[in-house]
Design a protein around this motif. Structure first.
Motif, short mmCIF file in Angstrom:
data_model
loop_
_atom_site.label_atom_id
_atom_site.label_comp_id
_atom_site.label_asym_id
_atom_site.label_seq_id
_atom_site.Cartn_x
_atom_site.Cartn_y
_atom_site.Cartn_z
N LEU A 184 -2.30 -0.47 -15.39
CA LEU A 184 -1.23 0.48 -15.73
C LEU A 184 -0.49 0.11 -16.99
O LEU A 184 -0.20 -1.07 -17.24
CB LEU A 184 -0.18 0.53 -14.59
CG LEU A 184 -0.53 1.37 -13.36
CD1 LEU A 184 -1.29 0.50 -12.38
CD2 LEU A 184 0.73 1.88 -12.70
N GLU A 185 -0.16 1.15 -17.74
CA GLU A 185 0.77 1.01 -18.88
C GLU A 185 1.88 2.03 -18.63
O GLU A 185 1.63 3.21 -18.42
CB GLU A 185 0.04 1.33 -20.19
CG GLU A 185 0.94 1.24 -21.40
CD GLU A 185 0.27 1.75 -22.68
OE1 GLU A 185 1.01 1.99 -23.66
OE2 GLU A 185 -0.98 1.94 -22.69
N ILE A 186 3.14 1.56 -18.60
CA ILE A 186 4.27 2.44 -18.28
C ILE A 186 4.80 3.09 -19.56
O ILE A 186 4.99 2.42 -20.59
CB ILE A 186 5.39 1.64 -17.57
CG1 ILE A 186 4.87 1.09 -16.24
CG2 ILE A 186 6.62 2.51 -17.34
CD1 ILE A 186 4.44 2.12 -15.23
N LEU A 187 5.07 4.39 -19.49
CA LEU A 187 5.67 5.13 -20.61
C LEU A 187 7.14 5.35 -20.31
O LEU A 187 7.50 5.74 -19.18
CB LEU A 187 4.96 6.47 -20.79
CG LEU A 187 3.42 6.42 -20.88
CD1 LEU A 187 2.83 7.82 -20.89
CD2 LEU A 187 3.00 5.66 -22.14
N THR A 188 8.02 5.10 -21.28
CA THR A 188 9.47 5.22 -21.05
C THR A 188 10.13 6.14 -22.08
O THR A 188 9.55 6.44 -23.12
CB THR A 188 10.15 3.84 -21.13
OG1 THR A 188 9.93 3.30 -22.44
CG2 THR A 188 9.62 2.89 -20.08
N SER A 189 11.34 6.59 -21.74
CA SER A 189 12.14 7.40 -22.66
C SER A 189 13.60 7.03 -22.47
O SER A 189 14.06 6.86 -21.33
CB SER A 189 11.94 8.89 -22.38
OG SER A 189 12.96 9.65 -23.00
N ASN A 232 4.88 9.62 -9.79
CA ASN A 232 4.64 9.52 -8.34
C ASN A 232 3.16 9.26 -8.01
O ASN A 232 2.75 9.36 -6.86
CB ASN A 232 5.13 10.76 -7.61
CG ASN A 232 4.40 12.02 -8.04
OD1 ASN A 232 3.59 11.99 -8.97
ND2 ASN A 232 4.67 13.13 -7.37
N TYR A 233 2.36 8.91 -9.02
CA TYR A 233 0.94 8.58 -8.80
C TYR A 233 0.84 7.37 -7.86
O TYR A 233 1.49 6.35 -8.06
CB TYR A 233 0.27 8.25 -10.15
CG TYR A 233 -1.09 7.61 -10.03
CD1 TYR A 233 -2.24 8.38 -9.86
CD2 TYR A 233 -1.25 6.21 -10.08
CE1 TYR A 233 -3.50 7.79 -9.75
CE2 TYR A 233 -2.50 5.61 -9.97
CZ TYR A 233 -3.61 6.40 -9.79
OH TYR A 233 -4.85 5.83 -9.67
N ILE A 234 0.03 7.50 -6.79
CA ILE A 234 -0.14 6.40 -5.82
C ILE A 234 -1.21 5.44 -6.33
O ILE A 234 -2.33 5.84 -6.68
CB ILE A 234 -0.50 6.95 -4.42
CG1 ILE A 234 0.69 7.77 -3.88
CG2 ILE A 234 -0.84 5.82 -3.45
CD1 ILE A 234 0.42 8.53 -2.61
N LEU A 235 -0.85 4.16 -6.38
CA LEU A 235 -1.73 3.14 -6.95
C LEU A 235 -2.94 2.84 -6.06
O LEU A 235 -2.85 2.88 -4.84
CB LEU A 235 -0.95 1.84 -7.16
CG LEU A 235 0.34 1.95 -7.99
CD1 LEU A 235 1.04 0.60 -8.07
CD2 LEU A 235 0.04 2.45 -9.40
N ALA A 238 0.86 -1.19 0.00
CA ALA A 238 0.00 0.00 0.00
C ALA A 238 0.89 1.24 0.00
O ALA A 238 1.90 1.28 0.70
CB ALA A 238 -0.89 -0.02 1.23
N GLY A 239 0.54 2.24 -0.82
CA GLY A 239 1.36 3.45 -0.93
C GLY A 239 2.33 3.41 -2.09
O GLY A 239 3.02 4.39 -2.37
N ALA A 240 2.40 2.25 -2.80
CA ALA A 240 3.30 2.12 -3.95
C ALA A 240 2.84 3.06 -5.07
O ALA A 240 1.66 3.36 -5.20
CB ALA A 240 3.34 0.69 -4.44
N THR A 241 3.82 3.49 -5.87
CA THR A 241 3.54 4.44 -6.95
C THR A 241 3.70 3.77 -8.32
O THR A 241 4.14 2.62 -8.41
CB THR A 241 4.52 5.63 -6.87
OG1 THR A 241 5.85 5.12 -6.95
CG2 THR A 241 4.36 6.39 -5.56
N LYS A 287 12.10 9.76 -2.79
CA LYS A 287 11.11 10.34 -1.88
C LYS A 287 9.74 9.67 -2.01
O LYS A 287 8.93 9.74 -1.10
CB LYS A 287 10.96 11.84 -2.14
CG LYS A 287 12.18 12.65 -1.74
CD LYS A 287 12.03 14.10 -2.15
CE LYS A 287 13.32 14.89 -1.90
NZ LYS A 287 13.24 16.25 -2.47
N PHE A 288 9.47 9.04 -3.17
CA PHE A 288 8.11 8.50 -3.32
C PHE A 288 8.04 7.02 -3.70
O PHE A 288 6.94 6.49 -3.88
CB PHE A 288 7.28 9.36 -4.30
CG PHE A 288 7.92 9.58 -5.64
CD1 PHE A 288 7.86 8.61 -6.62
CD2 PHE A 288 8.56 10.78 -5.93
CE1 PHE A 288 8.44 8.83 -7.86
CE2 PHE A 288 9.14 11.01 -7.17
CZ PHE A 288 9.08 10.02 -8.15
N VAL A 289 9.19 6.33 -3.84
CA VAL A 289 9.09 4.88 -4.04
C VAL A 289 9.06 4.19 -2.68
O VAL A 289 9.68 4.67 -1.73
CB VAL A 289 10.24 4.30 -4.91
CG1 VAL A 289 10.12 4.74 -6.35
CG2 VAL A 289 11.60 4.64 -4.34
#
Length: 752
Positions: free
Chosen positions: A474-479, A465-468, A433-436, A490-492
């Motif tokens: 989810l679909e992850i966008l990468t670069s 940093n969106y909290i799940l 819980a709290g994972a992003t 700070k947020f993981v």
């Protein structure tokens, strides 16, 4: 007729009689252990257990525990807990009997390996504390935790035996000195109770939590225990009436089952009272029943839902309290169906529905999971624990972090709650819980995490940093241009993400640490301070509020801490020296000084005494006042801080820095005033604030520092900071305020 009276005097027990009594008691405990382990014994097991017992008995001969009992009682008790309460086998019994031999006697690990084999020696090594001198500012406790946890990926029995050891230590904590009790109880709450939870040992976790409360806040513990005792008969009748119709229906339907009723643990009741700011009487779900079904593996899920249907035929369920851990088990393998139902008398009752297999795993945790695995009955749902062990292995590969940082990361992985989310292809992922979104990206693959730019959640673009939330897809966008930054930490919340981000930042970090080291060395030479002592660097670390010396050096190297700031440290250090107050490194150096100052054989700090040479102050995080149960903590740079034993920071301080804990108590100085905070809630009415201030200022002559009251739709909440003499003074004030018409609740709060 007169008869001669004969006086028979009881003879004192001789040393020989006592030794004989103890010998018989040792044999009784040993035979009880053999009876418990007998069903699990294979060829040769009994012989090696006997050898381990004889080795331990000889090694600990003449040694006694703080209680005065022969030391051998302890390893025998640990082995008994391992068998009866966790369900471990012969190898674990051998290790439990020998677990303190290397640490406390002349025997070496090599001797254990020669006599009992490599596997036993490996487990004993994991259970043996690290000896030797530790660098100033490090935590020996954290180093020992790390050593123990390093064996987790090789053999989880190290942790299970350590939990048995800790449970027996907690059960026999009464014979320890107060500061020892606080240190061990806090360590238990900091790491061992969450660890028991993570491995599914719920009964042990609950007992450890209850014992923690018993020794850190004995008044609260006794109060709740007494109230539970007083309501026992009524509670048993209530549960019997509640389960009667369910029991009859289940029997009529032909189910093979048992029903258990139980009260909530003392600690969980206290937590609920704290969280909801309510008294014992208002904790609504103090009752829980468990329905355990005996059924085939392939019929488990259907049977549990059918029983749920029977329960809700009689009692209305709370729709917000349904927990389905059968379809999606918790990450530690826990499976059960939970609901909270309204009884006919208007009280809520938690109902847990599970099968015998699920109950074994819920009670015995990983050990039962292991047993079912060996018997070929492993359930698809039980792979969660294996996955967690794999995550721990990955975390253990990161050797560059400090021991305290390592333990903090590990604790973050002992999460209590989970969130269930899905990949674009519908694959279920379980995260804390709290994972992003970034945690999710690292869970999919390290490279995806490293290049994560953002995510689409349910087709909507969100930042990393969106909290799940449960059910998110989810679909992850990468670069290819993206790379990890410090802000990501700070947020993981998952240890895998933290470890991989830190690894990426490590090279840059090392460079700044190296530059910082050079700058500090040059600056300290210029300021005529010795740059080669760990003590100076550690004092600077504390002064600049860095968690580790490396973090301090990194901040200097990066320019966050300037050369001028270092000069400010020198000036304040000189200023402190002119105050003529002694500084301490640990509890032992304090104890030596206090004996000199007071001229008596005492290691206790008396708060309120005029001791010019002892530098102490009250911690702002918990605002202790006379009457509070307190302890002293030797800081690196700010003298001794006095904390309440219930301070939010107490568990962490005592777990990582037990060697800096000192005993402290109040002296009776009524003329002193201490700042305390009160929170008032209730129903607003005209003249309420006037009534409150009249009691505080006029009746009890208490000075207020501040008062803040907010009203919303007729409900008010007020915070008052005021000066009181002690806890008795504060309690009198709270009782009087509670009688004011309109006030529903008065509680004390810590922070200013």
């Amino acid at each position: 007729m007169q008869t001669d009276s004969v006086t028979i005097e009881s003879q004192p027990i001789t040393e020989q009689d006592r030794a004989e009594q103890e010998r018989r008691e040792i044999l009784r405990k040993y035979r009880k252990l053999l009876r418990s382990i007998k069903p699990m014994l294979k060829d040769g097991d009994a012989k090696i257990i006997k050898k381990a017992f004889n080795t331990a008995a000889e090694a600990h001969k003449g040694m006694r525990r703080k209680s005065g009992e022969p030391y051998i009682y302890h390893p025998l008790a640990v082995a008994q807990i391992a068998v009866d309460e966790i369900g471990l086998g012969p190898t674990s019994v051998v290790c439990a009997l020998l677990h303190d031999v290397v640490e406390d006697t002349d025997m070496e690990i090599e001797d254990i390996e020669r006599e009992f084999g490599y596997k036993v020696a490996k487990i004993i090594d994991g259970l043996t504390k690290i000896s030797g001198v530790f660098e100033y500012g490090t935590s020996q406790q954290a180093e020992n935790f790390r050593k123990m946890l390093l064996t987790l990926s090789d053999d989880v029995r190290v942790i299970l035996i350590k939990l048995s050891d800790r449970l027996h230590n907690m059960r026999t904590l009464a014979s320890m000195a107060r500061n020892g009790q606080l240190k061990i109880a806090s360590e238990t709450m900091y790491l061992y109770a969450p660890l028991a939870h993570r491995l599914g040992l719920y009964a042990i976790k609950s007992e450890l939590e209850d014992l923690y409360l018993k020794y850190t806040d004995p008044d609260i513990y006794k109060s709740i225990a007494e109230k539970l005792k007083q309501t026992k008969a009524a509670r048993e009748k209530f549960i019997a009436d509640f389960i009667a119709p369910i029991e009859k229906n289940l029997r009529d339907e032909g189910y093979d089952f048992i029903i258990k009723g139980r009260p909530k643990s003392i600690y969980s009741i206290w937590k609920k009272m704290q969280k909801q700011k309510i008294p014992f009487e208002e904790v609504y779900d103090k009752f829980a029943i468990r329905i355990i079904l005996r059924t085939d593996l392939d019929k488990e899920k259907t049977a549990c839902w059918q029983v749920y249907s029977i329960v809700t035929d009689y009692y209305t369920p709370n729709p917000d309290r349904l927990r389905d851990w059968i379809s999606t088990p918790r990450a530690n393998g826990y499976e059960s169906l939970h609901t909270t139902a309204m009884s006919k008398t208007g009280q809520w009752v938690e109902v847990q529905i599970r099968t015998q297999r699920m109950d074994d795993i819920a009670e015995k945790g990983y050990a039962a999971h292991w047993k079912y695995k060996e018997n070929g009955q492993i359930h698809e749902n039980e792979k969660g624990v294996e996955h967690w062990i794999q995550e721990v292995r990955q975390m253990l590969e990161n050797e560059d972090v400090s021991a305290i940082e390592f333990v903090d990361d590990f604790r973050m992985n002992l999460f209590n709650e989970e969130v269930f989310v899905f990949t674009p292809k519908g694959e279920l992922k379980v995260l804390p819980a709290g994972a992003t979104a970034l945690d999710f990206a690292f869970d999919i693959h390290t490279e995806i995490g490293m290049r994560c730019l953002g995510a689409k959640v349910n087709q909507k673009l969100v930042p990393i940093n969106y909290i799940l939330h449960n059910g998110d897809q989810l679909e992850i966008l990468t670069s290819s241009k993206q790379k990890p930054s410090e802000d990501w930490l700070k947020f993981v919340v998952t240890s895998k993400a933290r470890a991989k981000i830190k690894e990426s930042l490590k090279e840059e970090y090392r460079q700044f640490v190296s530059e910082g080291k050079d700058i500090v060395a040059q600056r300290l030479k210029k300021l005529k301070l010795d740059p080669n002592t760990h003590e100076i660097v550690n004092q600077m670390r504390a002064f600049f509020d860095a968690k580790t010396p490396q973090e301090f050096l990194y901040k200097v190297g990066k320019g966050i801490i300037s050369k001028t700031d270092i000069k400010r440290f020198k000036n304040e250090k000189v200023q402190r020296a002119t105050n003529n107050k002694k500084e301490f490194n640990d509890a032992k150096s304090f104890e030596v000084e206090i004996k000199k100052v007071r001229g008596v054989d005492s290691d206790m700090l008396l708060i309120g005494e005029d001791m010019d040479k002892i530098d102490y102050e009250l911690a702002k995080c918990c605002n202790p006042i006379p009457g509070d149960d307190v302890f002293g903590f030797v800081t690196v740079n700010e003298g001794i801080k006095i904390h309440r034993t219930t301070c939010p920071n107490a568990v962490g301080l005592m777990s990582n820095y037990g060697y800096r804990i000192i005993k402290a108590k109040w002296t009776s100085q009524k003329e002193l005033a201490f700042l305390a905070g009160l929170r008032l809630t209730g129903i607003d009415r005209v003249g309420l604030v006037n009534d409150v201030t009249k009691i505080i200022s006029n009746e009890l002559k208490v000075n207020m520092r501040s008062i803040k009251i907010e009203t919303n739709d007729g409900i008010f909440e007020g915070n008052i900071m005021l000066f009181v003499n002690d806890t008795e003074h504060l309690d009198t004030l709270m009782k009087k305020l509670n009688r004011v018409p309109g006030i529903v609740n008065v509680t004390r709060f810590d922070n200013q």
